[in-house]
Write a protein that holds these residues in place. Structure first.
Motif, PDB file in Angstrom:
ATOM      1  N   LEU A 237     106.091 -84.201  -0.625  1.00 39.13           N
ATOM      2  CA  LEU A 237     105.396 -83.152  -0.103  1.00 39.13           C
ATOM      3  C   LEU A 237     103.704 -83.789   0.498  1.00 39.13           C
ATOM      4  N   ASP A 238     103.714 -84.753   0.254  1.00 39.79           N
ATOM      5  CA  ASP A 238     102.250 -85.035   0.875  1.00 39.79           C
ATOM      6  C   ASP A 238     102.491 -85.665   2.919  1.00 39.79           C
ATOM      7  N   GLN A 239     104.286 -85.284   3.030  1.00 42.16           N
ATOM      8  CA  GLN A 239     104.382 -85.747   4.053  1.00 42.16           C
ATOM      9  C   GLN A 239     104.623 -83.722   4.457  1.00 42.16           C
ATOM     10  N   LEU A 240     104.833 -83.596   3.939  1.00 44.76           N
ATOM     11  CA  LEU A 240     104.745 -82.174   4.379  1.00 44.76           C
ATOM     12  C   LEU A 240     103.337 -81.312   5.200  1.00 44.76           C
ATOM     13  N   GLN A 241     102.783 -81.656   3.378  1.00 43.94           N
ATOM     14  CA  GLN A 241     101.170 -81.509   3.469  1.00 43.94           C
ATOM     15  C   GLN A 241     100.423 -81.634   4.802  1.00 43.94           C
ATOM     16  N   ASN A 242     100.924 -82.538   5.907  1.00 42.09           N
ATOM     17  CA  ASN A 242     100.055 -82.889   6.789  1.00 42.09           C
ATOM     18  C   ASN A 242     100.613 -82.925   7.781  1.00 42.09           C
ATOM     19  N   MET A 243     101.996 -81.834   7.788  1.00 38.53           N
ATOM     20  CA  MET A 243     102.299 -81.411   8.972  1.00 38.53           C
ATOM     21  C   MET A 243     101.400 -80.046  10.017  1.00 38.53           C
ATOM     22  N   VAL A 244     101.680 -80.309  10.491  1.00 40.83           N
ATOM     23  CA  VAL A 244     100.937 -79.056  11.229  1.00 40.83           C
ATOM     24  C   VAL A 244     101.461 -77.859  10.876  1.00 40.83           C
ATOM     25  N   GLY A 245     100.359 -76.908  10.716  1.00 41.68           N
ATOM     26  CA  GLY A 245     100.301 -75.166  10.423  1.00 41.68           C
ATOM     27  C   GLY A 245     101.808 -75.108   9.205  1.00 41.68           C
ATOM     28  N   MET A 246     102.234 -74.092   9.429  1.00 41.91           N
ATOM     29  CA  MET A 246     103.591 -73.950   8.400  1.00 41.91           C
ATOM     30  C   MET A 246     103.433 -73.798   7.532  1.00 41.91           C
ATOM     31  N   ASN A 280     122.040 -75.666  -2.289  1.00 40.95           N
ATOM     32  CA  ASN A 280     121.275 -75.219  -1.128  1.00 40.95           C
ATOM     33  C   ASN A 280     120.863 -74.153  -0.402  1.00 40.95           C
ATOM     34  N   MET A 281     120.595 -74.309   0.837  1.00 41.93           N
ATOM     35  CA  MET A 281     119.142 -73.483   1.726  1.00 41.93           C
ATOM     36  C   MET A 281     120.033 -73.122   2.733  1.00 41.93           C
ATOM     37  N   ILE A 282     119.195 -71.758   3.194  1.00 40.41           N
ATOM     38  CA  ILE A 282     118.763 -71.816   4.752  1.00 40.41           C
ATOM     39  C   ILE A 282     117.938 -71.650   5.031  1.00 40.41           C
ATOM     40  N   LEU A 283     117.780 -72.089   6.818  1.00 43.12           N
ATOM     41  CA  LEU A 283     116.504 -73.258   7.709  1.00 43.12           C
ATOM     42  C   LEU A 283     116.843 -72.110   8.383  1.00 43.12           C
ATOM     43  N   THR A 284     116.043 -71.021   8.900  1.00 36.23           N
ATOM     44  CA  THR A 284     115.718 -70.693  10.691  1.00 36.23           C
ATOM     45  C   THR A 284     114.339 -70.212  11.252  1.00 36.23           C
ATOM     46  N   GLY A 285     114.184 -70.399  12.149  1.00 37.36           N
ATOM     47  CA  GLY A 285     113.430 -70.241  12.918  1.00 37.36           C
ATOM     48  C   GLY A 285     113.826 -70.455  15.004  1.00 37.36           C
ATOM     49  N   ASN A 286     112.841 -70.534  15.815  1.00 38.94           N
ATOM     50  CA  ASN A 286     113.731 -71.030  16.891  1.00 38.94           C
ATOM     51  C   ASN A 286     113.835 -72.022  16.947  1.00 38.94           C
ATOM     52  N   ILE A 387     121.969 -77.402   3.610  1.00 43.25           N
ATOM     53  CA  ILE A 387     121.519 -76.853   3.989  1.00 43.25           C
ATOM     54  C   ILE A 387     122.014 -76.663   5.880  1.00 43.25           C
ATOM     55  N   LEU A 388     121.928 -75.480   6.199  1.00 45.06           N
ATOM     56  CA  LEU A 388     122.717 -74.404   7.707  1.00 45.06           C
ATOM     57  C   LEU A 388     121.064 -74.052   8.177  1.00 45.06           C
ATOM     58  N   ALA A 389     121.171 -74.261   9.182  1.00 46.22           N
ATOM     59  CA  ALA A 389     120.043 -73.930  10.043  1.00 46.22           C
ATOM     60  C   ALA A 389     120.338 -73.345  11.490  1.00 46.22           C
ATOM     61  N   GLY A 390     119.287 -72.252  12.296  1.00 46.93           N
ATOM     62  CA  GLY A 390     119.732 -71.808  13.277  1.00 46.93           C
ATOM     63  C   GLY A 390     118.401 -70.337  13.258  1.00 46.93           C
ATOM     64  N   TYR A 391     118.826 -69.930  14.948  1.00 46.34           N
ATOM     65  CA  TYR A 391     118.438 -68.606  15.007  1.00 46.34           C
ATOM     66  C   TYR A 391     118.248 -67.664  13.901  1.00 46.34           C
ATOM     67  N   PRO A 392     116.971 -66.970  13.738  1.00 45.61           N
ATOM     68  CA  PRO A 392     116.770 -66.282  12.573  1.00 45.61           C
ATOM     69  C   PRO A 392     118.154 -64.755  12.348  1.00 45.61           C
ATOM     70  N   ASP A 393     117.866 -64.476  13.874  1.00 42.86           N
ATOM     71  CA  ASP A 393     119.481 -63.434  14.072  1.00 42.86           C
ATOM     72  C   ASP A 393     120.424 -63.608  13.910  1.00 42.86           C
ATOM     73  N   GLU A 394     121.074 -64.939  14.692  1.00 39.88           N
ATOM     74  CA  GLU A 394     122.205 -65.468  14.509  1.00 39.88           C
ATOM     75  C   GLU A 394     122.455 -65.709  12.985  1.00 39.88           C
ATOM     76  N   ILE A 415     114.711 -70.081   3.759  1.00 36.32           N
ATOM     77  CA  ILE A 415     113.303 -70.126   4.298  1.00 36.32           C
ATOM     78  C   ILE A 415     112.888 -69.780   5.630  1.00 36.32           C
ATOM     79  N   HIS A 416     112.125 -68.723   6.630  1.00 32.75           N
ATOM     80  CA  HIS A 416     112.285 -68.951   8.017  1.00 32.75           C
ATOM     81  C   HIS A 416     110.986 -69.742   8.546  1.00 32.75           C
ATOM     82  N   LEU A 417     111.444 -70.249   9.749  1.00 34.13           N
ATOM     83  CA  LEU A 417     109.879 -71.209   9.859  1.00 34.13           C
ATOM     84  C   LEU A 417     109.605 -70.137  10.826  1.00 34.13           C
ATOM     85  N   PRO A 418     108.389 -70.010  11.098  1.00 31.96           N
ATOM     86  CA  PRO A 418     107.576 -69.330  12.845  1.00 31.96           C
ATOM     87  C   PRO A 418     107.454 -70.327  13.997  1.00 31.96           C
TER      88      PRO A 418
END
Length: 778
Positions: A237-246, A280-286, A387-394, A415-418
């Motif tokens: 969680l600390d590592q996540l908090q130190n990430m920029v934005g999100m 299980n997670m779905i992560l979408t984002g460019n 955990i599956l990841a990819g472009y949002p629409d696809e 979870i969508h990563l803008p």
């Protein structure tokens, strides 16, 4: 006196320097670091510059005690002004570490009593040489230590003073013992060559060697930091908090973490939990939005909370899962799942496993079916997370087409990563630069912002990856400069605006010049110039913070073939790039065949792909009226519907120009109200007059250094007035091509070469007649 004169010549006011000094004393750091950096770059007075560098170094040390840039600045500050007491005081706090290897030169070869006389003599001579070399420099080091002791004694750092005093004491002992060893080595060397060789000299030598080794060991112990309990590694969680934005992502993950922790506590208290929360997670984002990083942090969270025994992430993709023959895919998937047991299986670009329109020979669906089967089996179910990841629409289309897989991922685990904002990306750029011991100037940040705006065209924009590459390119550009190695220490630390600037495109002609050179189209030129002037004014108002009128840039070009529609569309695209509306300013020419597919569901994808190619530029659809569906099974309507949706979605990032015959174009616009509402600009391309067609021919021939004779020009005018030709401008250029070929055939039949050069420049009446005969079917 000289120092006083230099102080009076400082380029920065005493008031500003005192303000920074007061802030540094009160808070330990300077908030306006950018202004301080600018002052450092501009300052020429060595005493003032020394002080400013010290301020900058101490400000950086406030957050990072081992900051390497701060160390370089303090060293530079002392070189500029050896009397800079504050720089001395802080430098001396770390300078003792540089003495770690001071006694390393006292390294001697082994000596054995059993060696022959020649070997003993060589060894003794090496002992003498080592001792003499060390003693030649030792007194100077001892004096340096004494100066440091004097400096430390004036500041209230008792432990540091004791450390320096201990080092001074040990160095003195080492000098004394090395002197004794030198004397013993010389006596031993003499005893070897002399008559009276006894073991007494050898024993004396060994004794001093032993004493010196003990001093060395004690010396090295002074540089071993006091053992402290190993710092706890930063939790996920600390590592996540130190990430920029999100920010929203961080909130979602924090909520998820707390719930898992809550469930774990209930389980420890003995409560029954029938329905476990899916991991299980779905992560979408460019690209570059942090999907892979987040997947690794989730694995660490699962492990920290005891949900999974390992925090390892097995990363894979289509190429590692999908085989090329029956049975290979199932084997690949099972193998990777077995490696993932106890941890996380991360599949990037998961939508590529099975896309719409793939043939039966593709085994992507087999990979999906096997994965679902293993996720729910008694053997592997619940023993690993996916955990599956990819472009949002696809990803959305992919999951909807695979309900068995979709059901394994609850909606709460999407979870969508803008995309990062430019400010966030510039912060990331600062971090990348800092990791390489560079600082960004304010001017360089402005240039990065401009670079990012140009890059941010479509969903292939790389976000953090893009800005990372931009910074690395700037570092390369700076270091590859021919005078880079000769730069000042400050130049080697700063990345400036010119380091981020790219080579400017070589523009031979401006769009305005290109438009002026076009034959005819007088009314259209005025309309286009008026539109571009309006666009430039709105852009100017926007830059000054004034309200702007909505800009309607989509256009309809109507006219017969060969009237210059494509040429003007290209100039239009370059105009809009020049105005700052379009980032690329390129022209994509398309027709019905580029959009319409032969199967249900393929047309929308094909249309989106063509639109993606045009983003940042102009999409020119020739004979656009052909998109009107002629039959019930035609997919032209799907093209129009998709086009309307994408035009709304892309806003100013896409300009569409529809071209065709006037009547048919009106029918196309009436076929879809959404289409009609998006096209406010209409440009009519009239047929060229005979005089304009002749001018086009003259100009086109002139590009290749051909001239039409007066008789040839008259013949062309008479012929065009007497007969009706189709094709307009296209007819004109085609006719000139035929004239040139006819001239070549005529001249090459002539044997004499004398005067050929002069004749080769002219297009005669007979060339016109032959060309007209050949094109009489036009």
């Amino acid at each position: 006196m000289i120092l006083n004169q230099l102080e009076n010549n400082r380029s920065y006011s005493n008031e500003q320097i005192q303000k920074w000094e007061q802030e540094l004393n009160e808070t330990g750091f300077i908030t306006e670091e950018a202004n301080l950096l600018a002052a450092i770059r501009e300052e020429t007075n060595p005493v003032t510059l020394s002080k400013l560098l010290t301020f900058g170094a101490l400000s950086r040390l406030h957050d990072h005690k081992d900051d390497s840039i701060a160390a370089v600045w303090l060293e530079k500050a002392l070189k500029l002004n050896p009397l800079n007491q504050k720089a001395k005081e802080h430098t001396v706090q770390s300078d003792w570490k540089k003495m770690h290897h001071l006694l390393t030169p006292l390294t001697f070869p082994s000596m054995r009593e059993t060696d022959n006389r020649t070997a003993k003599k060589k060894t003794a001579e090496e002992y003498i040489e080592v001792c003499q070399r060390f003693l030649a420099e030792a007194d100077e080091h001892l004096q340096e230590l004494q100066k440091m002791i004097d400096t430390v004694s004036r500041i209230d750092l008792k432990e540091l003073l004791q450390r320096y005093e201990k080092l001074s004491e040990l160095l003195s002992s080492a000098i004394e013992e090395t002197g004794s060893l030198l004397k013993a080595a010389e006596e031993y060397n003499q005893s070897i060559t002399g008559v009276f060789h006894t073991s007494t000299y050898y024993d004396d030598l060994k004794l001093h060697m032993s004493n010196l080794e003990e001093i060395k060991q004690t010396w090295l112990q002074q540089f071993v930091e006091e053992e402290t309990p190993a710092a706890k590694s930063e939790n996920a969680l600390d590592q996540l908090q130190n990430m920029v934005g999100m920010d929203l992502v961080k909130k979602r993950i924090n909520d998820f973490y707390r719930f898992l922790k809550y469930q774990k506590h209930r389980k420890e208290l003995g409560f029954q939990i029938k329905d476990e929360l899916s991991l299980n997670m779905i992560l979408t984002g460019n690209p570059g939005t942090g999907k892979t990083t987040l997947a690794r942090l989730l694995a660490k969270i699962y492990h920290e909370l005891g949900a999974l025994p390992r925090e390892e992430v097995i990363e894979t993709n289509r190429s590692q899962l999908v085989g090329s023959f029956v049975g290979q895919t199932e084997e690949n998937v099972r193998s990777i799942v077995e490696r993932s047991i106890g941890g996380v299986l991360f599949i990037d670009e998961a939508y590529s496993l099975k896309r719409e329109g793939q043939t039966g020979n593709d085994y992507g669906q087999a990979a999906i079916d096997t994965l679902v089967s293993l996720m729910t089996s008694n053997e592997y179910g619940g023993k690993f997370a996916v955990i599956l990841a990819g472009y949002p629409d696809e990803m959305r289309s992919f999951l909807n087409a695979n309900p068995g897989l979709r059901s394994r991922f609850p909606q709460s685990n999407f979870i969508h990563l803008p995309n990062y904002s430019n400010d966030e990306l510039i912060h990331i750029a600062e971090l990348v630069a800092s990791e390489n011991d560079y600082l960004l100037t304010e001017e360089s940040k402005i240039e990065i912002h401009l670079r990012l705006e140009k890059e941010r065209v479509d969903d292939t924009f790389g976000n953090a990856r893009t800005v990372h590459n931009i910074v690395l390119d700037a570092i390369f550009k700076k270091g590859s400069h021919k005078n880079a190695a000769d730069g000042d220490i400050l130049d080697m630390i700063l990345l400036d605006q010119e380091d981020f600037q790219t080579e400017n495109e070589v523009i031979t002609e401006s769009p305005q010049e290109q438009l002026n050179q076009l034959t005819g189209l007088t009314s259209l030129k005025k309309e286009l110039k008026s539109l571009i002037s309006f666009v430039k004014m709105q852009q100017f108002r926007r830059s000054k913070g004034l309200p702007t009128v909505p800009i309607q840039l989509h256009a309809v070009f109507t006219g017969n073939p060969g009237t210059g529609k494509t040429t003007v569309a290209k100039i239009y695209a370059e105009f809009l790039k020049e105005c700052g509306i379009l980032k690329r300013g390129h022209l994509i020419v398309a027709s019905r065949a580029d959009f319409v597919a032969g199967y249900v569901g393929q047309t929308a994808g094909k249309t989106k792909q063509k639109i993606k190619e045009a983003l940042g530029g102009v999409l020119f659809i020739d004979e656009a009226y052909s998109l009107i569906s002629q039959t019930a099974g035609d997919f032209g309507k799907e093209v129009i519907d998709t086009l309307v949706d994408e035009m709304t979605k892309q806003n100013e990032n896409l300009v569409v120009v529809l071209a065709g015959y006037p009547n048919e174009m009106n029918q196309l616009l009436e076929s879809n109200p959404g289409l009609r509402s998006r096209f406010k600009k209409f440009f009519l391309f009239p047929d060229y007059t005979n005089e304009e067609l002749l001018e086009i021919m003259i100009n086109y021939a002139g590009k290749f250094q051909y001239l039409l004779t007066e008789d040839a020009k008259n013949l062309l005018l008479q012929t065009m007035e007497a007969e009706s030709f189709k094709g307009n401008g296209r007819f004109a250029t085609n006719l000139v091509d035929e004239m040139i070929q006819a001239q070549a055939l005529r001249l090459m039949d002539e044997v004499e070469e004398e005067g050929l050069l002069e004749k080769a420049l002219l297009l005669e009446v007979e060339d016109i007649e032959k060309a007209l005969d050949k094109t009489s079917t036009y």
